[in-house]
Design a protein around this motif. Sequence first.
Motif, PDB file in Angstrom:
ATOM      1  N   ALA A   1       0.829  -1.207   0.000  1.00  7.34           N
ATOM      2  CA  ALA A   1       0.000   0.000   0.000  1.00  7.34           C
ATOM      3  C   ALA A   1       0.861   1.253   0.000  1.00  7.34           C
ATOM      4  N   ALA A   2       1.968   1.246   0.747  1.00  9.84           N
ATOM      5  CA  ALA A   2       2.835   2.425   0.796  1.00  9.84           C
ATOM      6  C   ALA A   2       3.460   2.704  -0.562  1.00  9.84           C
ATOM      7  N   ILE A   3       3.880   1.668  -1.279  1.00 10.16           N
ATOM      8  CA  ILE A   3       4.481   1.870  -2.605  1.00 10.16           C
ATOM      9  C   ILE A   3       3.454   2.403  -3.585  1.00 10.16           C
ATOM     10  N   VAL A   4       2.267   1.817  -3.568  1.00 12.85           N
ATOM     11  CA  VAL A   4       1.224   2.287  -4.490  1.00 12.85           C
ATOM     12  C   VAL A   4       0.835   3.733  -4.180  1.00 12.85           C
TER      13      VAL A   4
ATOM     14  N   SER B   1      13.468  10.453  -3.764  1.00  5.48           N
ATOM     15  CA  SER B   1      13.750   9.211  -4.489  1.00  5.48           C
ATOM     16  C   SER B   1      15.245   8.974  -4.653  1.00  5.48           C
ATOM     17  N   ALA B   2      16.037  10.039  -4.819  1.00  2.25           N
ATOM     18  CA  ALA B   2      17.486   9.866  -4.971  1.00  2.25           C
ATOM     19  C   ALA B   2      18.123   9.344  -3.678  1.00  2.25           C
ATOM     20  N   PRO B   3      17.884   9.955  -2.492  1.00  2.11           N
ATOM     21  CA  PRO B   3      18.413   9.342  -1.261  1.00  2.11           C
ATOM     22  C   PRO B   3      17.874   7.942  -1.005  1.00  2.11           C
TER      23      PRO B   3
ATOM     24  N   THR C   1      11.645  -7.895  -9.064  1.00  3.55           N
ATOM     25  CA  THR C   1      11.027  -6.918  -8.168  1.00  3.55           C
ATOM     26  C   THR C   1      11.666  -5.550  -8.317  1.00  3.55           C
ATOM     27  N   VAL C   2      12.986  -5.519  -8.504  1.00  3.94           N
ATOM     28  CA  VAL C   2      13.669  -4.240  -8.707  1.00  3.94           C
ATOM     29  C   VAL C   2      13.158  -3.561  -9.971  1.00  3.94           C
ATOM     30  N   LEU C   3      13.011  -4.331 -11.045  1.00  5.51           N
ATOM     31  CA  LEU C   3      12.485  -3.763 -12.289  1.00  5.51           C
ATOM     32  C   LEU C   3      11.040  -3.311 -12.119  1.00  5.51           C
ATOM     33  N   LEU C   4      10.258  -4.039 -11.327  1.00  7.02           N
ATOM     34  CA  LEU C   4       8.869  -3.641 -11.090  1.00  7.02           C
ATOM     35  C   LEU C   4       8.797  -2.318 -10.339  1.00  7.02           C
ATOM     36  N   LEU C   5       9.617  -2.164  -9.288  1.00 10.12           N
ATOM     37  CA  LEU C   5       9.623  -0.913  -8.530  1.00 10.12           C
ATOM     38  C   LEU C   5      10.142   0.243  -9.374  1.00 10.12           C
TER      39      LEU C   5
ATOM     40  N   GLY D   1       5.151   7.252 -11.013  1.00  9.08           N
ATOM     41  CA  GLY D   1       5.544   8.302 -10.080  1.00  9.08           C
ATOM     42  C   GLY D   1       6.047   9.564 -10.767  1.00  9.08           C
ATOM     43  N   PHE D   2       7.051   9.420 -11.613  1.00  8.44           N
ATOM     44  CA  PHE D   2       7.615  10.606 -12.263  1.00  8.44           C
ATOM     45  C   PHE D   2       6.626  11.279 -13.215  1.00  8.44           C
ATOM     46  N   PRO D   3       5.889  10.532 -14.069  1.00 10.43           N
ATOM     47  CA  PRO D   3       4.892  11.212 -14.919  1.00 10.43           C
ATOM     48  C   PRO D   3       3.827  11.963 -14.123  1.00 10.43           C
TER      49      PRO D   3
END
Length: 637
Positions: free
Chosen positions: A375-378, A415-417, A442-446, A454-456
Amino acid sequence: CGRLAPPTPENLRSLRRTLRCAASGRSVKGDRVYSRSLLSCLTGPVMTPRCALLLCLLSQLGWASGFKQGDPVTLYVNKVGPYHNPQETYHYYTLPVCRPEQVRHKALSLGEVLDGDRMAESLYKIRFKEHAERQTLCQMTLSEKEVEQLREAIEELYYFEFVLDDVPIWGFVGYMEESGFLPHSHKVGLWTHLDFNIEYNGDSVIFANVSVKDVKPVPLDIGPGAAGTGGVLIITHSYSVRWFESPLPHSRRAERLRDYSFFPKTLEIHWLSIINSLVLVVLLLGFVIIILMRVLKNDFARYNVEEDGMCDDLDQGDNGWKIIHTDVFRFPPFKSLLCAVLGVGAQFLTLATGIIIMALLGMFNVHRHGAINSAAIVLYALTSCVSGYCSCSFYTQIHGERWVWNIILTSSLFSAPLFLTWSVVNSVHWWSGSTQALPASTVLLLLGAWVLVGFPLTVIGGIVGKNRAGSFQAPCRTRNIPRQIPQQPWYKHTAVHMAIGGFLPFSAISVELYYIFATVWGREHYTLYGILLCVFAILLSVGACISVALSYFLLSGEDYRWWWRSVLSTGSTGIFIFVYSVFYYRNRSSMSGPVQSVEFFGYSLLTALVFSLMLGSVSFWASLTFIRYIYRSLKMD
């Protein structure tokens, strides 16, 4: 459904039974479902998208089918790790234990992967409501290296975690005994027999645990007296299964898990924390509302009388916050960075509020592993538009020109830190072979979630904020030449304000912070979300009140540099939180080792950054509202 692999035949059979129960109106895990859509899915020749969505909803809401007498109940092995290091976990099959010839892993959700789960099918044969006594699991011949590996695991208090129908089962790998001083004895034994005690209600599994009460451990010694030849140890693993009927319905089985005490219980209703925080809030509100308003009333009376007296020079013989009215709204340096801080702070404020509300609505079941992580990621990806909108909107209001750079800075401020910290932590986990190291998929998914969502959304929010931004609405005109700031006493310096502004909000949550740390860095399941909401509201209220008070003292000294000061004063709470995390690590926990230490301090720094951004944003907007109010109430040309 967030699955990373195709469904297994067992899952398909379970879904079919679920549809039959639901279509016939029969109870499914304590819930009654009547749906013609389900019946059409059951009888239809083609799996339509609507049917797939219904299956996902059934799976996500826990409406799995019940078991019949003798149905196989799959037991998944998950992970092992040191008891005192919750974030240092390894796959169960990394130990020399009984394992199938071909290891088949269970498809996991994103939250489960982030939580370090790596479930795989075991050799245990468990059938619903059928007892089993002294069943042989396997016989193993351990080499000297494997025996030493088990000894090290037992000496470090390794525990294991199994999962049976979404019910976690914990137990220790072995037994260690230290006795005597002279002579000193050190005994290490391996539990080779496990007794599974499973509770059921109707056709549902309610709870399960493992016991070694009537079992003797096998000594892990290689020598003349060892049960082996040629420098090896021969052991036989076995198990028993006992079923017990429980009066607890399936819908309340989470309560049974919360009452289980394999891990230490510390989370209770802690009224001392709430009373301490409430008293502090009442005192602060009384200070701001009563004392500060009385001072402002006197200031208004004095300044407006002077204005009515038609003074030729407003600055002559006067002091205080009125004479800097032509400089108080002078825009600060580093506009883009300030706006990025405000935008990301607003995003985390929205994110934290959303998580707490979802928890209060009961969306995070203790049987749903990693649900809060997912939920936090979404929510972080979806609330990126909030940071872009708030940052670019305010940046346009204060006459910022490089709005593209502002959007990039906003999107990368946290996001950078985060990426840098995660890279270090994940590398340490990967080097040690821990399950906390994320797989490449999972890394590619995130990364895809941030790049594609996120960025768009940050860019879209920034463009909307830029186009909808109005004027700054300052009640006073600003001179072209800034006024000289007089020498300030030591107690009005930035460091002193940061110490005061950071300590008071931290003291309001210091007691509650222990329980939060015990949940995040311990084994607890936090369930007191109503109290957490109260403490969160108290934290924001204290931060806003302190910021208003410190801003008034700053302006009273004829210092108009309140912009960054308001952010730093209350944002320094993050420094106190990080200092507390160091104290917690050394004095309140038993964590040790490079793997746990790197993750603890890395993510503690990120937590401190999140609190600094969130509280800095709240305190800035509170100070800006207060300053606009007092200068709007003056009679000025």
